[in-house]
Design a protein around this motif. Structure first.
Motif, mmCIF file in Angstrom:
data_model
loop_
_atom_site.group_PDB
_atom_site.id
_atom_site.type_symbol
_atom_site.label_atom_id
_atom_site.label_comp_id
_atom_site.label_asym_id
_atom_site.label_seq_id
_atom_site.Cartn_x
_atom_site.Cartn_y
_atom_site.Cartn_z
ATOM 1 N N ASN A 75 -17.427 39.864 -5.750
ATOM 2 C CA ASN A 75 -16.337 39.654 -6.702
ATOM 3 C C ASN A 75 -15.753 40.995 -7.114
ATOM 4 O OD1 ASN A 75 -16.508 36.802 -6.876
ATOM 5 N ND2 ASN A 75 -18.294 36.995 -8.210
ATOM 6 N N ASN A 87 -20.067 39.075 -13.396
ATOM 7 C CA ASN A 87 -20.210 38.758 -11.972
ATOM 8 C C ASN A 87 -19.567 39.780 -11.049
ATOM 9 O OD1 ASN A 87 -21.607 36.359 -12.477
ATOM 10 N ND2 ASN A 87 -19.711 35.188 -12.733
ATOM 11 N N SER A 88 -18.621 40.568 -11.554
ATOM 12 C CA SER A 88 -17.909 41.528 -10.702
ATOM 13 C C SER A 88 -18.793 42.730 -10.405
ATOM 14 C CB SER A 88 -16.623 41.999 -11.387
ATOM 15 O OG SER A 88 -15.776 40.909 -11.650
ATOM 16 N N SER A 89 -18.837 43.099 -9.131
ATOM 17 C CA SER A 89 -19.718 44.205 -8.740
ATOM 18 C C SER A 89 -18.961 45.439 -8.275
ATOM 19 C CB SER A 89 -20.663 43.741 -7.618
ATOM 20 O OG SER A 89 -19.921 43.248 -6.519
#
Length: 311
Positions: A75, A87-89
């Motif tokens: 994400n 959730n964003s990496s």
């Protein structure tokens, strides 16, 4: 051409259409132009025609192609100043620059949320790639536009018209799902730039953005709008004012042979048979949807060619 994210990026539309038609006659004429060049295709959403036609177009020009289904990988965060503890990496700032080192051109496909109009109209995914990438960007359908499809549509009409100024009608159709306005938006913008007699017909309340339609005639009487049409482009779009909602599923708006008259039938595909259009239309000689799909390759190829020539 530096990017192709909207129709207005084309330096000369009429010349581009002519060159695309010539490419069909000899698709490998410029196969050395893309030698040792790489197209990276990023899909935030699924694709059939866009994916295959754009890859074929690139390979016709001698390019290497890499394809990534982005949401299957990780994400990406698009908000500046965000605290990335969810959730964003990876942030778009790094992602776009890194991908640019692997690519000579980046093509992006990212649909709208159909929930947040302002966010969708900001084109936050496409525009962040334009902002942070260091190579040209091609729009393979975004939240509000599908310029590759519109170019293929223009090529199709130019090839098949028997009139100097054909009558073209964009007709809304029922659909069980909420669909974006992107295809309709770009078709409207493309027809506004062509020498055609153009009308839009749809149920009341399904107006597209006025920023798109401008002074294009809109007729809520479908049969009246279709009278003497040469080309009828049928497409569903969800409500723009009551954003993303399906408020009308009137089966009477389905395209039939009786309504079509002597016109050629156009659709971007995929199409729901006997919901959007009856079998008798799709299976007739008046349907040009397969020709349209074939022209997707040459629309993408002429766009890639013009970008490669400016690298």
């Amino acid at each position: 051409m530096k990017n192709y994210t909207k129709i207005k990026d084309l330096p000369n539309l009429s010349q581009t259409i002519k060159e695309a038609i010539l490419l069909k006659m000899n698709p490998f004429e410029f196969q050395d132009l893309g030698k040792h060049k790489t197209l990276v295709m990023l899909f935030f959403n699924s694709s059939l025609r866009t994916r295959l036609s754009t890859e074929k177009a690139a390979k016709n020009l001698g390019m290497d192609v890499m394809i990534l289904n982005v949401n299957d990988a990780w994400n990406i965060e698009f908000e500046d100043g965000s605290i990335m503890n969810g959730n964003s990496s990876e942030h778009i700032k790094e992602a776009a620059q890194v991908i640019s080192q692997y690519a000579d051109i980046i093509a992006v496909r990212a649909f709208p949320t159909l929930q947040d109009k302002a966010k969708d109209e900001s084109e936050y995914i496409l525009n962040n790639f334009k902002k942070y990438a260091t190579v040209p960007i091609v729009n393979m359908e975004s939240a509000t536009a599908h310029p590759l499809q519109a170019l293929a549509d223009a090529i199709t009409i130019s090839e098949l018209t028997e009139k100097a100024k054909p009558k073209v009608v964009l007709s809304w159709a029922p659909h069980p799902k909420a669909l974006p306005q992107a295809v309709a938006n770009s078709f409207v913008e493309m027809m506004q730039d062509l020498e055609v007699d153009f009308t839009i017909t749809h149920p009341e309340g399904y107006e597209l953005s006025e920023a798109i339609t401008k002074d294009t005639p809109i007729n809520h009487n479908q049969e009246e709008a279709l009278k003497d049409a040469d080309f009828v482009y049928v497409k569903n779009w969800s409500n723009y004012k009551d954003y993303g909602k399906v408020l009308n599923q009137d089966e009477n708006w389905m395209m039939t042979k009786a309504k079509l008259g002597g016109a050629k039938f156009m659709h971007c595909l995929p199409v729901r048979r006997n919901v959007v259009v009856e079998d008798a239309v799709l299976d007739s000689d008046q349907s040009v949807v397969i020709k349209q799909a074939n022209n997707r390759t040459y629309a993408a190829q002429i766009v890639l060619k013009q970008i490669l020539e400016d690298l």
